[in-house]
Scaffold this motif. Structure first.
Motif, PDB file in Angstrom:
ATOM      1  N   TYR A 172       0.802  -1.210   0.000  1.00 51.79           N
ATOM      2  CA  TYR A 172       0.000   0.000   0.000  1.00 51.79           C
ATOM      3  C   TYR A 172       0.847   1.278   0.000  1.00 51.79           C
ATOM      4  CZ  TYR A 172      -3.862  -3.098   1.025  1.00 51.79           C
ATOM      5  OH  TYR A 172      -4.792  -4.090   0.957  1.00 51.79           O
ATOM      6  N   ALA A 173       2.125   1.142  -0.162  1.00 51.66           N
ATOM      7  CA  ALA A 173       2.998   2.315  -0.141  1.00 51.66           C
ATOM      8  C   ALA A 173       2.702   3.206  -1.330  1.00 51.66           C
ATOM      9  CB  ALA A 173       4.462   1.890  -0.158  1.00 51.66           C
ATOM     10  N   GLU A 174       2.712   4.473  -1.076  1.00 56.86           N
ATOM     11  CA  GLU A 174       2.428   5.434  -2.132  1.00 56.86           C
ATOM     12  C   GLU A 174       3.711   5.703  -2.915  1.00 56.86           C
ATOM     13  OE1 GLU A 174       1.056  10.043  -2.421  1.00 56.86           O
ATOM     14  OE2 GLU A 174       0.198   8.815  -0.831  1.00 56.86           O
ATOM     15  N   VAL A 175       3.596   5.687  -4.224  1.00 49.04           N
ATOM     16  CA  VAL A 175       4.739   5.975  -5.087  1.00 49.04           C
ATOM     17  C   VAL A 175       4.973   7.479  -5.044  1.00 49.04           C
ATOM     18  CG1 VAL A 175       5.612   5.866  -7.444  1.00 49.04           C
ATOM     19  CG2 VAL A 175       4.191   4.019  -6.560  1.00 49.04           C
ATOM     20  N   PRO A 176       6.199   7.904  -4.731  1.00 49.83           N
ATOM     21  CA  PRO A 176       6.445   9.348  -4.637  1.00 49.83           C
ATOM     22  C   PRO A 176       6.287  10.022  -5.997  1.00 49.83           C
ATOM     23  CG  PRO A 176       8.489   8.135  -4.421  1.00 49.83           C
ATOM     24  CD  PRO A 176       7.386   7.119  -4.436  1.00 49.83           C
TER      25      PRO A 176
END
Length: 101
Positions: A21-25
């Protein structure tokens, strides 16, 4: 049954991990992405001095680097004569064929 439970737990772990679920910078929102950003104002990195290897050879000290060096005096290399190997193998000469007869 244990295999199904193990697979289900593994799938749950994978899908619920923080990396999934990490957001792509979005680098387009950074100051450096603006067309008016001046990279010449960046400070140079400190403590990032890479030492040159001592294994490098200084070719300027060789005899051939001298402007008086005459390359035509070099001895010609001997021409290597290689026999081309056959791409086909004669299996009738192998020991396995001789033993089966």
């Amino acid at each position: 049954m244990k295999l199904v439970i193990s697979a289900a737990l593994s799938a749950i772990l994978v899908f619920t991990s923080a990396a999934a679920y990490a957001e792509v910078p979005d680098f387009s929102k950074t100051a450096a992405a603006q067309s008016s950003y001046d990279f010449s104002k960046n400070q140079p990195a400190k403590g990032n001095n890479v030492q040159q290897s001592s294994a490098q050879h200084d070719f300027s000290k060789t005899a051939a680097a001298n402007n008086q060096y005459y390359f035509l005096n070099n001895q010609a290399a001997e021409k290597a004569h290689h026999l081309l190997a056959s791409t086909q193998h004669d299996f009738s000469t192998t020991t396995a064929i001789k033993q089966s007869c």
